[in-house]
Design an enzyme around this catalytic site. Structure first.
Site, PDB file in Angstrom:
ATOM      1  N   SER A 126       7.484   7.333  -0.307  1.00 37.95           N
ATOM      2  CA  SER A 126       7.206   5.934  -0.609  1.00 37.95           C
ATOM      3  C   SER A 126       8.298   5.344  -1.516  1.00 37.95           C
ATOM      4  O   SER A 126       9.463   5.347  -1.146  1.00 37.95           O
ATOM      5  CB  SER A 126       5.809   5.813  -1.225  1.00 37.95           C
ATOM      6  OG  SER A 126       5.389   4.467  -1.282  1.00 37.95           O
ATOM      7  N   ASP A 151       0.641   2.245   8.697  1.00 42.16           N
ATOM      8  CA  ASP A 151       1.352   2.073   7.433  1.00 42.16           C
ATOM      9  C   ASP A 151       2.265   0.858   7.552  1.00 42.16           C
ATOM     10  O   ASP A 151       3.038   0.747   8.511  1.00 42.16           O
ATOM     11  CB  ASP A 151       2.168   3.336   7.151  1.00 42.16           C
ATOM     12  CG  ASP A 151       2.963   3.267   5.849  1.00 42.16           C
ATOM     13  OD1 ASP A 151       2.790   2.310   5.074  1.00 42.16           O
ATOM     14  OD2 ASP A 151       3.762   4.199   5.607  1.00 42.16           O
ATOM     15  N   HIS A 200      -0.419   5.670   5.058  1.00 40.35           N
ATOM     16  CA  HIS A 200       0.505   5.742   3.932  1.00 40.35           C
ATOM     17  C   HIS A 200      -0.081   6.584   2.798  1.00 40.35           C
ATOM     18  O   HIS A 200      -1.239   6.436   2.412  1.00 40.35           O
ATOM     19  CB  HIS A 200       0.817   4.345   3.392  1.00 40.35           C
ATOM     20  CG  HIS A 200       1.899   4.369   2.358  1.00 40.35           C
ATOM     21  ND1 HIS A 200       3.235   4.417   2.682  1.00 40.35           N
ATOM     22  CD2 HIS A 200       1.844   4.401   0.998  1.00 40.35           C
ATOM     23  CE1 HIS A 200       3.949   4.457   1.570  1.00 40.35           C
ATOM     24  NE2 HIS A 200       3.129   4.452   0.540  1.00 40.35           N
TER      25      HIS A 200
END
Length: 425
Positions: free
Chosen positions: A191, A365, A395
Protein backbone atom coordinates in the site's frame (compact mmCIF):
# COMPACT_ATOMS: atom_id res chain seq x y z
CA UNK A 1 -39.87 -6.25 29.82
CA UNK A 2 -42.06 -5.78 26.74
CA UNK A 3 -40.04 -2.67 25.81
CA UNK A 4 -36.82 -4.69 25.99
CA UNK A 5 -38.23 -7.31 23.61
CA UNK A 6 -39.14 -4.55 21.18
CA UNK A 7 -35.78 -2.82 21.55
CA UNK A 8 -33.64 -5.89 20.90
CA UNK A 9 -34.95 -6.54 17.35
CA UNK A 10 -34.60 -2.85 16.57
CA UNK A 11 -30.97 -2.88 17.73
CA UNK A 12 -30.30 -6.06 15.78
CA UNK A 13 -31.80 -4.50 12.65
CA UNK A 14 -29.72 -1.33 13.07
CA UNK A 15 -26.56 -3.39 13.61
CA UNK A 16 -27.26 -5.47 10.53
CA UNK A 17 -27.88 -2.29 8.51
CA UNK A 18 -24.57 -0.82 9.71
CA UNK A 19 -22.57 -3.98 9.05
CA UNK A 20 -24.05 -5.11 5.75
CA UNK A 21 -22.49 -3.95 2.50
CA UNK A 22 -23.25 -5.28 -0.98
CA UNK A 23 -20.09 -7.05 -2.11
CA UNK A 24 -19.09 -8.75 -5.36
CA UNK A 25 -19.82 -12.46 -5.30
CA UNK A 26 -16.16 -13.43 -5.70
CA UNK A 27 -14.91 -11.65 -2.57
CA UNK A 28 -13.19 -13.95 -0.11
CA UNK A 29 -14.90 -14.38 3.31
CA UNK A 30 -17.56 -11.69 2.67
CA UNK A 31 -19.24 -11.65 6.10
CA UNK A 32 -15.92 -11.55 7.91
CA UNK A 33 -14.89 -8.65 5.64
CA UNK A 34 -18.12 -6.80 6.44
CA UNK A 35 -17.49 -7.20 10.18
CA UNK A 36 -13.90 -6.02 9.79
CA UNK A 37 -15.01 -3.00 7.80
CA UNK A 38 -17.79 -2.16 10.28
CA UNK A 39 -15.24 -2.22 13.09
CA UNK A 40 -12.93 0.07 11.13
CA UNK A 41 -15.74 2.48 10.37
CA UNK A 42 -16.94 2.60 13.97
CA UNK A 43 -13.43 3.31 15.28
CA UNK A 44 -12.73 5.87 12.54
CA UNK A 45 -16.00 7.69 13.17
CA UNK A 46 -15.21 7.87 16.88
CA UNK A 47 -11.79 9.31 16.07
CA UNK A 48 -13.34 11.87 13.71
CA UNK A 49 -15.69 12.93 16.52
CA UNK A 50 -12.69 13.49 18.79
CA UNK A 51 -11.07 15.48 15.98
CA UNK A 52 -14.24 17.54 15.49
CA UNK A 53 -14.29 18.35 19.21
CA UNK A 54 -10.67 19.51 18.81
CA UNK A 55 -9.44 17.13 21.46
CA UNK A 56 -6.82 15.57 19.21
CA UNK A 57 -6.05 14.80 15.55
CA UNK A 58 -8.13 11.83 14.42
CA UNK A 59 -5.10 10.03 12.96
CA UNK A 60 -3.15 10.36 16.23
CA UNK A 61 -6.06 8.83 18.13
CA UNK A 62 -6.57 6.08 15.57
CA UNK A 63 -2.91 5.11 15.48
CA UNK A 64 -2.74 5.24 19.28
CA UNK A 65 -5.56 2.72 19.45
CA UNK A 66 -3.94 0.50 16.82
CA UNK A 67 -0.54 0.51 18.47
CA UNK A 68 -1.80 0.30 22.05
CA UNK A 69 -3.66 -2.92 21.40
CA UNK A 70 -1.36 -4.43 18.78
CA UNK A 71 2.25 -3.34 19.26
CA UNK A 72 4.70 -6.08 20.16
CA UNK A 73 8.09 -5.87 21.84
CA UNK A 74 11.14 -7.22 20.04
CA UNK A 75 10.93 -10.73 21.49
CA UNK A 76 13.27 -13.19 19.80
CA UNK A 77 12.68 -16.92 19.50
CA UNK A 78 14.80 -19.93 18.66
CA UNK A 79 13.87 -19.49 15.01
CA UNK A 80 14.23 -15.71 14.57
CA UNK A 81 16.28 -13.05 16.34
CA UNK A 82 14.33 -9.77 16.49
CA UNK A 83 16.06 -6.54 17.41
CA UNK A 84 15.23 -2.85 17.23
CA UNK A 85 17.89 -0.55 15.80
CA UNK A 86 18.39 2.95 14.39
CA UNK A 87 19.66 3.37 10.81
CA UNK A 88 20.80 6.95 10.12
CA UNK A 89 18.25 8.36 12.57
CA UNK A 90 15.40 6.08 11.42
CA UNK A 91 14.06 3.33 13.66
CA UNK A 92 13.95 -0.17 12.18
CA UNK A 93 13.14 -3.66 13.36
CA UNK A 94 15.50 -6.38 12.13
CA UNK A 95 14.52 -10.05 11.79
CA UNK A 96 17.48 -12.45 11.55
CA UNK A 97 17.24 -16.21 11.02
CA UNK A 98 19.84 -18.37 12.78
CA UNK A 99 23.13 -18.94 10.98
CA UNK A 100 23.54 -22.25 9.19
CA UNK A 101 26.86 -23.99 9.08
CA UNK A 102 26.94 -24.43 5.31
CA UNK A 103 26.25 -20.79 4.36
CA UNK A 104 28.28 -17.60 4.58
CA UNK A 105 25.86 -14.85 3.50
CA UNK A 106 22.08 -14.48 3.55
CA UNK A 107 19.69 -12.69 1.22
CA UNK A 108 17.67 -9.78 2.58
CA UNK A 109 14.44 -7.80 2.22
CA UNK A 110 13.93 -4.16 3.22
CA UNK A 111 10.21 -3.95 4.03
CA UNK A 112 8.17 -0.74 4.33
CA UNK A 113 4.78 -1.10 5.98
CA UNK A 114 1.51 0.37 4.72
CA UNK A 115 -1.14 2.44 6.47
CA UNK A 116 -1.76 5.52 4.32
CA UNK A 117 1.56 7.10 5.46
CA UNK A 118 -0.29 7.71 8.73
CA UNK A 119 -1.10 4.44 10.48
CA UNK A 120 0.42 1.16 11.71
CA UNK A 121 3.97 0.34 12.69
CA UNK A 122 6.75 -2.13 12.04
CA UNK A 123 6.10 -3.25 15.62
CA UNK A 124 2.42 -4.16 15.31
CA UNK A 125 1.62 -7.86 15.38
CA UNK A 126 0.30 -7.78 11.80
CA UNK A 127 3.62 -6.62 10.33
CA UNK A 128 5.73 -8.35 12.95
CA UNK A 129 4.07 -11.63 11.97
CA UNK A 130 4.53 -11.00 8.23
CA UNK A 131 8.21 -10.11 8.53
CA UNK A 132 8.93 -13.02 10.87
CA UNK A 133 7.36 -15.46 8.41
CA UNK A 134 9.32 -13.88 5.55
CA UNK A 135 12.58 -14.24 7.49
CA UNK A 136 11.81 -17.88 8.31
CA UNK A 137 10.54 -18.89 4.87
CA UNK A 138 13.30 -17.17 2.90
CA UNK A 139 16.10 -17.65 5.44
CA UNK A 140 16.63 -13.93 4.93
CA UNK A 141 17.42 -10.87 7.04
CA UNK A 142 14.31 -8.66 6.97
CA UNK A 143 14.62 -4.97 7.85
CA UNK A 144 11.24 -3.39 8.63
CA UNK A 145 11.36 0.42 8.45
CA UNK A 146 9.62 2.46 11.16
CA UNK A 147 9.27 5.73 9.25
CA UNK A 148 7.61 8.77 10.80
CA UNK A 149 3.89 9.24 10.18
CA UNK A 150 1.25 11.85 9.40
CA UNK A 151 0.40 14.16 11.14
CA UNK A 152 3.79 14.37 12.87
CA UNK A 153 5.38 14.85 9.45
CA UNK A 154 4.12 15.05 5.87
CA UNK A 155 5.69 14.47 2.46
CA UNK A 156 8.59 14.25 1.77
CA UNK A 157 9.68 13.15 5.26
CA UNK A 158 8.28 9.61 5.01
CA UNK A 159 10.13 9.21 1.73
CA UNK A 160 13.34 10.60 3.23
CA UNK A 161 13.11 8.24 6.22
CA UNK A 162 12.67 5.20 3.97
CA UNK A 163 15.51 6.31 1.69
CA UNK A 164 17.91 7.04 4.56
CA UNK A 165 17.25 3.75 6.31
CA UNK A 166 17.67 1.78 3.08
CA UNK A 167 20.88 3.56 2.08
CA UNK A 168 22.31 2.98 5.56
CA UNK A 169 21.52 -0.72 5.45
CA UNK A 170 23.06 -1.11 1.99
CA UNK A 171 26.44 0.19 3.12
CA UNK A 172 29.00 -2.65 2.81
CA UNK A 173 30.01 -2.56 6.47
CA UNK A 174 26.38 -2.76 7.66
CA UNK A 175 25.62 -5.61 5.27
CA UNK A 176 28.69 -7.41 6.58
CA UNK A 177 27.51 -6.90 10.16
CA UNK A 178 24.27 -8.71 9.34
CA UNK A 179 25.96 -11.28 7.03
CA UNK A 180 23.93 -10.18 4.01
CA UNK A 181 24.87 -10.89 0.39
CA UNK A 182 25.03 -7.46 -1.34
CA UNK A 183 23.83 -8.98 -4.62
CA UNK A 184 20.64 -10.48 -3.14
CA UNK A 185 18.64 -7.61 -1.62
CA UNK A 186 15.01 -6.75 -2.34
CA UNK A 187 13.01 -3.68 -1.41
CA UNK A 188 9.33 -4.21 -0.77
CA UNK A 189 6.23 -2.70 0.78
CA UNK A 190 2.46 -2.80 0.82
CA UNK A 191 0.00 0.00 0.00
CA UNK A 192 1.62 3.31 1.09
CA UNK A 193 4.73 1.26 1.87
CA UNK A 194 4.67 0.07 -1.74
CA UNK A 195 4.61 3.72 -2.78
CA UNK A 196 7.69 4.43 -0.67
CA UNK A 197 9.46 1.29 -1.87
CA UNK A 198 8.91 2.22 -5.53
CA UNK A 199 10.06 5.82 -4.95
CA UNK A 200 13.17 4.71 -3.05
CA UNK A 201 14.02 2.15 -5.71
CA UNK A 202 13.71 4.80 -8.43
CA UNK A 203 16.00 7.14 -6.50
CA UNK A 204 18.61 4.42 -5.95
CA UNK A 205 18.89 3.76 -9.64
CA UNK A 206 18.87 7.48 -10.51
CA UNK A 207 21.73 8.04 -8.06
CA UNK A 208 23.64 5.06 -9.46
CA UNK A 209 23.19 6.31 -13.01
CA UNK A 210 24.29 9.84 -12.17
CA UNK A 211 27.32 8.68 -10.19
CA UNK A 212 28.39 6.53 -13.14
CA UNK A 213 28.12 9.26 -15.76
CA UNK A 214 28.62 12.45 -13.78
CA UNK A 215 31.86 12.58 -11.71
CA UNK A 216 30.83 15.92 -10.16
CA UNK A 217 27.69 14.34 -8.73
CA UNK A 218 29.69 11.35 -7.50
CA UNK A 219 32.03 13.54 -5.46
CA UNK A 220 29.05 15.25 -3.83
CA UNK A 221 27.78 12.00 -2.30
CA UNK A 222 28.54 11.52 1.37
CA UNK A 223 31.33 9.09 2.11
CA UNK A 224 29.00 6.57 3.71
CA UNK A 225 26.79 6.21 0.62
CA UNK A 226 28.09 3.33 -1.50
CA UNK A 227 25.93 3.23 -4.61
CA UNK A 228 27.62 0.08 -5.88
CA UNK A 229 25.05 -1.83 -3.81
CA UNK A 230 21.49 -1.50 -5.04
CA UNK A 231 18.34 -3.64 -4.82
CA UNK A 232 18.21 -6.73 -7.01
CA UNK A 233 14.40 -6.81 -6.88
CA UNK A 234 11.41 -4.70 -5.92
CA UNK A 235 8.14 -6.28 -4.76
CA UNK A 236 5.11 -4.01 -4.49
CA UNK A 237 1.95 -5.18 -2.75
CA UNK A 238 -1.23 -3.36 -3.90
CA UNK A 239 0.82 -0.14 -4.07
CA UNK A 240 -0.60 3.39 -4.22
CA UNK A 241 1.33 5.03 -7.04
CA UNK A 242 -0.61 8.02 -8.34
CA UNK A 243 -2.85 10.92 -7.34
CA UNK A 244 -3.39 12.09 -10.92
CA UNK A 245 -6.64 10.26 -11.68
CA UNK A 246 -9.12 9.23 -9.01
CA UNK A 247 -11.48 7.84 -11.65
CA UNK A 248 -9.56 4.92 -13.08
CA UNK A 249 -11.77 1.84 -13.60
CA UNK A 250 -10.75 0.37 -10.24
CA UNK A 251 -11.51 3.65 -8.45
CA UNK A 252 -14.93 3.72 -10.11
CA UNK A 253 -15.64 0.02 -9.60
CA UNK A 254 -14.51 -0.13 -5.97
CA UNK A 255 -15.39 3.35 -4.71
CA UNK A 256 -17.35 1.92 -1.77
CA UNK A 257 -15.32 -1.24 -1.19
CA UNK A 258 -14.53 -2.14 2.45
CA UNK A 259 -11.22 -1.26 4.11
CA UNK A 260 -10.26 1.38 1.52
CA UNK A 261 -13.15 3.23 -0.16
CA UNK A 262 -12.23 5.96 -2.61
CA UNK A 263 -12.91 8.93 -0.33
CA UNK A 264 -10.64 7.46 2.36
CA UNK A 265 -7.77 7.08 -0.13
CA UNK A 266 -8.25 10.68 -1.26
CA UNK A 267 -8.11 11.84 2.37
CA UNK A 268 -4.89 9.86 2.93
CA UNK A 269 -3.37 11.70 -0.02
CA UNK A 270 -4.53 15.06 1.35
CA UNK A 271 -2.96 14.28 4.72
CA UNK A 272 0.27 13.03 3.15
CA UNK A 273 0.85 16.12 1.00
CA UNK A 274 -0.34 18.49 3.75
CA UNK A 275 -3.48 19.63 1.94
CA UNK A 276 -6.93 20.66 3.09
CA UNK A 277 -9.94 18.34 3.25
CA UNK A 278 -11.94 21.00 1.44
CA UNK A 279 -10.07 19.95 -1.71
CA UNK A 280 -11.41 16.39 -1.55
CA UNK A 281 -14.28 16.97 -3.99
CA UNK A 282 -12.07 18.68 -6.56
CA UNK A 283 -9.62 15.78 -6.42
CA UNK A 284 -12.43 13.25 -6.70
CA UNK A 285 -13.61 14.75 -10.00
CA UNK A 286 -10.05 15.26 -11.32
CA UNK A 287 -10.22 19.07 -11.36
CA UNK A 288 -6.53 19.15 -10.41
CA UNK A 289 -5.54 17.48 -13.71
CA UNK A 290 -8.06 19.11 -16.07
CA UNK A 291 -7.02 19.91 -19.63
CA UNK A 292 -6.41 23.56 -18.76
CA UNK A 293 -3.94 22.67 -15.98
CA UNK A 294 -0.71 23.21 -17.87
CA UNK A 295 1.58 21.54 -15.32
CA UNK A 296 -0.37 18.29 -15.62
CA UNK A 297 -0.43 18.05 -19.42
CA UNK A 298 3.05 16.61 -19.83
CA UNK A 299 2.19 13.73 -17.48
CA UNK A 300 -1.10 12.73 -19.04
CA UNK A 301 0.31 10.11 -21.43
CA UNK A 302 2.12 8.39 -18.55
CA UNK A 303 -1.19 7.69 -16.80
CA UNK A 304 -3.47 7.06 -19.75
CA UNK A 305 -5.25 4.01 -18.44
CA UNK A 306 -7.08 3.45 -21.73
CA UNK A 307 -3.68 2.47 -23.19
CA UNK A 308 -2.18 0.83 -20.10
CA UNK A 309 -4.88 -1.49 -18.75
CA UNK A 310 -6.13 -4.79 -20.19
CA UNK A 311 -9.76 -5.00 -21.38
CA UNK A 312 -10.66 -7.13 -18.35
CA UNK A 313 -9.77 -4.15 -16.13
CA UNK A 314 -11.17 -1.38 -18.32
CA UNK A 315 -14.58 -3.05 -18.74
CA UNK A 316 -17.06 -0.36 -19.84
CA UNK A 317 -15.73 2.48 -17.71
CA UNK A 318 -15.07 5.87 -19.30
CA UNK A 319 -12.25 8.33 -18.54
CA UNK A 320 -13.16 11.35 -16.42
CA UNK A 321 -11.26 14.29 -17.92
CA UNK A 322 -12.40 17.80 -17.09
CA UNK A 323 -12.01 20.48 -19.78
CA UNK A 324 -11.52 23.19 -17.18
CA UNK A 325 -10.36 22.71 -13.62
CA UNK A 326 -8.41 24.41 -10.88
CA UNK A 327 -4.72 24.95 -11.62
CA UNK A 328 -4.26 26.53 -8.19
CA UNK A 329 -4.51 23.05 -6.63
CA UNK A 330 -1.22 21.82 -8.09
CA UNK A 331 0.36 25.20 -7.39
CA UNK A 332 -0.59 24.89 -3.72
CA UNK A 333 0.19 21.15 -3.60
CA UNK A 334 3.11 20.51 -5.98
CA UNK A 335 3.59 17.05 -4.45
CA UNK A 336 0.62 15.89 -6.58
CA UNK A 337 3.02 15.93 -9.54
CA UNK A 338 6.24 15.04 -7.68
CA UNK A 339 7.62 11.63 -8.73
CA UNK A 340 8.90 11.02 -5.20
CA UNK A 341 5.27 11.00 -4.07
CA UNK A 342 3.78 9.70 -7.31
CA UNK A 343 6.17 7.05 -8.74
CA UNK A 344 3.86 6.29 -11.68
CA UNK A 345 4.74 9.74 -13.08
CA UNK A 346 8.40 8.76 -13.61
CA UNK A 347 9.72 9.03 -17.14
CA UNK A 348 10.54 5.99 -19.29
CA UNK A 349 14.29 6.41 -18.83
CA UNK A 350 13.92 6.12 -15.04
CA UNK A 351 11.64 3.11 -15.34
CA UNK A 352 14.06 1.36 -17.69
CA UNK A 353 16.67 1.33 -14.90
CA UNK A 354 14.41 -0.42 -12.39
CA UNK A 355 15.19 -3.98 -11.24
CA UNK A 356 13.09 -7.09 -11.79
CA UNK A 357 9.68 -6.28 -10.31
CA UNK A 358 6.76 -8.07 -8.69
CA UNK A 359 3.41 -6.28 -8.42
CA UNK A 360 0.50 -7.83 -6.52
CA UNK A 361 -2.98 -6.45 -7.24
CA UNK A 362 -6.46 -7.28 -5.98
CA UNK A 363 -9.65 -7.03 -8.02
CA UNK A 364 -11.65 -5.51 -5.17
CA UNK A 365 -9.31 -2.59 -4.52
CA UNK A 366 -9.34 1.04 -5.66
CA UNK A 367 -5.56 0.74 -6.16
CA UNK A 368 -5.73 -2.22 -8.55
CA UNK A 369 -5.07 -0.04 -11.59
CA UNK A 370 -2.17 1.85 -9.99
CA UNK A 371 -0.23 -1.41 -9.77
CA UNK A 372 -1.37 -2.69 -13.16
CA UNK A 373 -0.40 0.55 -14.95
CA UNK A 374 3.02 0.55 -13.28
CA UNK A 375 3.58 -3.06 -14.32
CA UNK A 376 2.68 -2.22 -17.92
CA UNK A 377 4.94 0.83 -18.06
CA UNK A 378 7.86 -1.09 -16.53
CA UNK A 379 7.37 -3.96 -18.96
CA UNK A 380 7.29 -1.59 -21.94
CA UNK A 381 10.51 -0.03 -20.64
CA UNK A 382 12.18 -3.45 -20.78
CA UNK A 383 11.98 -4.44 -17.11
CA UNK A 384 11.08 -8.08 -16.27
CA UNK A 385 7.73 -7.85 -14.44
CA UNK A 386 5.41 -10.30 -12.72
CA UNK A 387 1.86 -8.98 -12.27
CA UNK A 388 0.20 -11.25 -9.73
CA UNK A 389 -3.53 -10.49 -9.79
CA UNK A 390 -6.07 -11.98 -7.35
CA UNK A 391 -9.73 -11.91 -8.38
CA UNK A 392 -11.24 -12.63 -4.95
CA UNK A 393 -9.00 -10.45 -2.76
CA UNK A 394 -9.26 -6.96 -1.29
CA UNK A 395 -6.94 -4.16 -0.23
CA UNK A 396 -4.82 -4.91 2.81
CA UNK A 397 -5.63 -8.62 2.86
CA UNK A 398 -2.03 -9.88 3.01
CA UNK A 399 -1.50 -8.79 6.62
CA UNK A 400 -4.77 -10.35 7.80
CA UNK A 401 -3.63 -13.89 8.54
CA UNK A 402 -3.96 -14.15 12.33
CA UNK A 403 -7.16 -14.62 14.36
CA UNK A 404 -9.50 -12.78 14.65
CA UNK A 405 -8.62 -11.04 11.38
CA UNK A 406 -7.59 -14.19 9.54
CA UNK A 407 -8.67 -14.36 5.90
CA UNK A 408 -7.98 -17.04 3.33
CA UNK A 409 -7.12 -14.17 0.96
CA UNK A 410 -4.32 -13.15 3.33
CA UNK A 411 -2.66 -16.55 3.35
CA UNK A 412 -3.14 -16.92 -0.41
CA UNK A 413 -1.49 -13.59 -1.29
CA UNK A 414 1.27 -13.92 1.30
CA UNK A 415 2.25 -17.37 0.07
CA UNK A 416 2.34 -16.21 -3.56
CA UNK A 417 4.46 -13.17 -2.65
CA UNK A 418 6.96 -15.18 -0.61
CA UNK A 419 7.14 -17.85 -3.32
CA UNK A 420 8.12 -15.22 -5.90
CA UNK A 421 10.78 -13.79 -3.61
CA UNK A 422 12.15 -17.25 -2.92
CA UNK A 423 12.43 -18.04 -6.63
CA UNK A 424 13.94 -14.71 -7.68
CA UNK A 425 16.01 -13.34 -4.80
Amino acid sequence: MRAAWLLLPALAALSAYYVYLPLPGAVSDPWKLMLLDATFRAVQQTCHLIHYLRLSHHLIVLNYLICTFDKLKSVSSEDIKITDAVFDGVEVRVFEPPAKGDESLKRSVVYIHGGGWALASARTSLYNNLCRIMAESLNAVVVSVEYRLVPEVCFPEQYHDALRATKHFLQPDVLAEYSVDPSRIAISGDSAGGNLAAAVCQQFHIDTFLSSFCPVFSTQLSKDEDLAVRPKLQALIYPVLQAFDFNTPSYQQNMNMPVLPRYVMVNYWIDYINGNYELAHELLVNNHTALNVGRALSFRARLNWTALLPPSFKKNYKPVVQATGTEAIVERLPALLDVRAVPLLADDATLARQPRTYVLTCENDVLRDDGAMYATRLERAGVPVTLDHFHDCFHGCMIFTVWPTDFSAGVQTRNSYIKWLDENL
